[in-house]
Design a protein around this motif. Sequence first.
Motif, PDB file in Angstrom:
ATOM      1  N   GLY A  27       0.767  -1.238   0.000  1.00  0.00           N
ATOM      2  CA  GLY A  27       0.000   0.000   0.000  1.00  0.00           C
ATOM      3  C   GLY A  27       0.797   1.286   0.000  1.00  0.00           C
ATOM      4  N   ASN A  28       2.127   1.201   0.135  1.00  0.00           N
ATOM      5  CA  ASN A  28       2.964   2.403   0.028  1.00  0.00           C
ATOM      6  C   ASN A  28       4.352   1.981  -0.438  1.00  0.00           C
ATOM      7  OD1 ASN A  28       3.925   1.285   2.464  1.00  0.00           O
ATOM      8  ND2 ASN A  28       2.811   2.759   3.727  1.00  0.00           N
ATOM      9  N   GLN A  29       5.408   2.418   0.245  1.00  0.00           N
ATOM     10  CA  GLN A  29       6.765   2.052  -0.168  1.00  0.00           C
ATOM     11  C   GLN A  29       7.177   0.664   0.336  1.00  0.00           C
ATOM     12  OE1 GLN A  29       8.961   3.744  -2.284  1.00  0.00           O
ATOM     13  NE2 GLN A  29       6.977   4.701  -2.688  1.00  0.00           N
ATOM     14  N   ILE A  30       6.261  -0.002   1.031  1.00  0.00           N
ATOM     15  CA  ILE A  30       6.514  -1.337   1.566  1.00  0.00           C
ATOM     16  C   ILE A  30       5.792  -2.370   0.717  1.00  0.00           C
ATOM     17  CG2 ILE A  30       5.978  -2.871   3.521  1.00  0.00           C
ATOM     18  CD1 ILE A  30       6.465  -0.440   5.344  1.00  0.00           C
ATOM     19  N   SER A  31       6.430  -3.508   0.529  1.00  0.00           N
ATOM     20  CA  SER A  31       5.789  -4.665  -0.095  1.00  0.00           C
ATOM     21  C   SER A  31       6.084  -5.877   0.774  1.00  0.00           C
ATOM     22  CB  SER A  31       6.325  -4.893  -1.514  1.00  0.00           C
ATOM     23  OG  SER A  31       5.855  -6.117  -2.040  1.00  0.00           O
ATOM     24  N   THR A  32       5.037  -6.518   1.277  1.00  0.00           N
ATOM     25  CA  THR A  32       5.248  -7.694   2.120  1.00  0.00           C
ATOM     26  C   THR A  32       4.271  -8.800   1.757  1.00  0.00           C
ATOM     27  OG1 THR A  32       5.448  -8.503   4.404  1.00  0.00           O
ATOM     28  CG2 THR A  32       3.697  -6.920   3.976  1.00  0.00           C
ATOM     29  N   TRP A  33       4.790 -10.004   1.649  1.00  0.00           N
ATOM     30  CA  TRP A  33       3.942 -11.187   1.537  1.00  0.00           C
ATOM     31  C   TRP A  33       3.519 -11.598   2.933  1.00  0.00           C
ATOM     32  CZ3 TRP A  33       1.994 -12.820  -2.918  1.00  0.00           C
ATOM     33  CH2 TRP A  33       2.631 -12.436  -4.102  1.00  0.00           C
ATOM     34  N   HIS A  34       2.219 -11.842   3.114  1.00  0.00           N
ATOM     35  CA  HIS A  34       1.741 -12.281   4.419  1.00  0.00           C
ATOM     36  C   HIS A  34       0.711 -13.394   4.229  1.00  0.00           C
ATOM     37  CE1 HIS A  34      -2.266 -10.194   4.534  1.00  0.00           C
ATOM     38  NE2 HIS A  34      -1.685  -9.392   3.669  1.00  0.00           N
ATOM     39  N   ARG A  35       0.412 -14.077   5.312  1.00  0.00           N
ATOM     40  CA  ARG A  35      -0.415 -15.284   5.254  1.00  0.00           C
ATOM     41  C   ARG A  35      -1.449 -15.249   6.368  1.00  0.00           C
ATOM     42  NH1 ARG A  35       0.976 -20.307   2.559  1.00  0.00           N
ATOM     43  NH2 ARG A  35       2.884 -19.202   1.925  1.00  0.00           N
ATOM     44  N   ASN A  36      -2.606 -15.882   6.122  1.00  0.00           N
ATOM     45  CA  ASN A  36      -3.696 -15.831   7.097  1.00  0.00           C
ATOM     46  C   ASN A  36      -3.529 -16.834   8.233  1.00  0.00           C
ATOM     47  OD1 ASN A  36      -4.172 -18.059   5.477  1.00  0.00           O
ATOM     48  ND2 ASN A  36      -6.328 -17.602   5.095  1.00  0.00           N
ATOM     49  N   VAL A  41       4.916 -11.277   7.713  1.00  0.00           N
ATOM     50  CA  VAL A  41       5.934 -11.400   6.667  1.00  0.00           C
ATOM     51  C   VAL A  41       6.143 -12.892   6.458  1.00  0.00           C
ATOM     52  CG1 VAL A  41       8.295 -10.925   5.948  1.00  0.00           C
ATOM     53  CG2 VAL A  41       7.066  -9.251   7.350  1.00  0.00           C
ATOM     54  N   ASP A  42       5.949 -13.346   5.221  1.00  0.00           N
ATOM     55  CA  ASP A  42       5.994 -14.779   4.940  1.00  0.00           C
ATOM     56  C   ASP A  42       7.029 -15.072   3.859  1.00  0.00           C
ATOM     57  OD1 ASP A  42       4.085 -17.377   5.372  1.00  0.00           O
ATOM     58  OD2 ASP A  42       4.988 -17.348   3.384  1.00  0.00           O
ATOM     59  N   HIS A  43       7.937 -15.995   4.159  1.00  0.00           N
ATOM     60  CA  HIS A  43       9.013 -16.352   3.243  1.00  0.00           C
ATOM     61  C   HIS A  43       8.649 -17.504   2.327  1.00  0.00           C
ATOM     62  CE1 HIS A  43       9.124 -18.784   6.843  1.00  0.00           C
ATOM     63  NE2 HIS A  43       9.726 -19.721   6.145  1.00  0.00           N
ATOM     64  N   ASN A  44       7.525 -18.168   2.590  1.00  0.00           N
ATOM     65  CA  ASN A  44       7.190 -19.371   1.839  1.00  0.00           C
ATOM     66  C   ASN A  44       6.771 -19.096   0.398  1.00  0.00           C
ATOM     67  OD1 ASN A  44       7.269 -21.688   3.871  1.00  0.00           O
ATOM     68  ND2 ASN A  44       6.072 -20.143   4.959  1.00  0.00           N
ATOM     69  N   VAL A  45       6.283 -17.896   0.125  1.00  0.00           N
ATOM     70  CA  VAL A  45       5.764 -17.607  -1.212  1.00  0.00           C
ATOM     71  C   VAL A  45       6.873 -17.649  -2.250  1.00  0.00           C
ATOM     72  CG1 VAL A  45       4.563 -15.929  -2.656  1.00  0.00           C
ATOM     73  CG2 VAL A  45       3.885 -16.236  -0.263  1.00  0.00           C
ATOM     74  N   THR A  46       7.973 -16.962  -1.966  1.00  0.00           N
ATOM     75  CA  THR A  46       9.065 -16.864  -2.941  1.00  0.00           C
ATOM     76  C   THR A  46      10.285 -17.681  -2.541  1.00  0.00           C
ATOM     77  OG1 THR A  46      10.073 -14.932  -1.885  1.00  0.00           O
ATOM     78  CG2 THR A  46       8.312 -14.525  -3.496  1.00  0.00           C
ATOM     79  N   GLY A  47      10.338 -18.136  -1.283  1.00  0.00           N
ATOM     80  CA  GLY A  47      11.525 -18.824  -0.797  1.00  0.00           C
ATOM     81  C   GLY A  47      12.617 -17.876  -0.352  1.00  0.00           C
ATOM     82  N   ASN A  48      12.310 -16.598  -0.303  1.00  0.00           N
ATOM     83  CA  ASN A  48      13.268 -15.598   0.144  1.00  0.00           C
ATOM     84  C   ASN A  48      12.561 -14.652   1.105  1.00  0.00           C
ATOM     85  OD1 ASN A  48      15.592 -14.048   0.417  1.00  0.00           O
ATOM     86  ND2 ASN A  48      15.950 -13.855  -1.774  1.00  0.00           N
ATOM     87  N   SER A  49      13.254 -13.644   1.569  1.00  0.00           N
ATOM     88  CA  SER A  49      12.655 -12.695   2.502  1.00  0.00           C
ATOM     89  C   SER A  49      11.332 -12.160   1.962  1.00  0.00           C
ATOM     90  CB  SER A  49      13.619 -11.535   2.752  1.00  0.00           C
ATOM     91  OG  SER A  49      14.809 -12.001   3.354  1.00  0.00           O
TER      92      SER A  49
END
Length: 263
Positions: A27-36, A41-49
């Motif tokens: 939603g701004n200068q941050i991009s984070t993968w998250h999970r329900n 912050v979730d590393h499983n989506v890409t295998g990286n931070s």
Amino acid sequence: PARTFTGHFEDFLYRSAPAVEATNWDGNQISTWHRNTGRIVDHNVTGNSGFEWPKGSGKLAVFASGVWLASGRSKAPGGEWQDEIRTAAAEYTSEFVPGTLSGEDGHIYEIHKAEVDAFLQNDYATFYTMSAELPITEGTERNTATVSFPTDDFVNWPVDLGAPWVDANEDGLYNIQDGDHPDILGDQFHWYVMNDGDATIHTPLWNTVPMNVEVQTSIFGFNQAGALGNVMFVRWVMENKGTDELDSVFVSMWHDDDVGDAT
């Protein structure tokens, strides 16, 4: 199954559950993968931070992060207080599953201020014909697409699960044709509910008795210049839905920070 990511020192156990979802908050200068399941912050989506900042730079800051909840004493109905540690925590594995304790919806709902503004500034017939360029998650990609209003999440906003809303005609029923709408914070708002009531998912971490809590999670932020454009807010509403009383309860956040890259 246990999985090891090359270049990172942790091995971890990840257990999936029905209706597990991952999406991106950007939603701004941050991009984070998250999970329900409690990982903001979730590393499983890409295998990286899972946390990139500034967005689009390829520079990573956090490998994984989640909420930790613990109690030190418990009392069954009619019983005595017992010294007993219980946890509901999200880290490499998670003791949360999506949805309520009764098995209701754990979907990650996403609402943008652009849609709410269009709804409030136009009559319903006009709003129904409008669209906007909005980010959408497609698998492991976050793309922009033309999205028609109203979106499914706007129409199906889960007010019965505790999602914040405006009841325009004060009838207690969510119907957008009556002017009802999600009551969001910021420019991009994600919302879901999770619980720790499944005893089997406690086994891989600390193997405690479930706390039987439901946690309503909101993630939001502001797309603007200055400090607020570099902040992601997380709000948790926690309810003890079990029969046992819990005491000496602590809440914290867990981080695995890797400034630059996990390697």
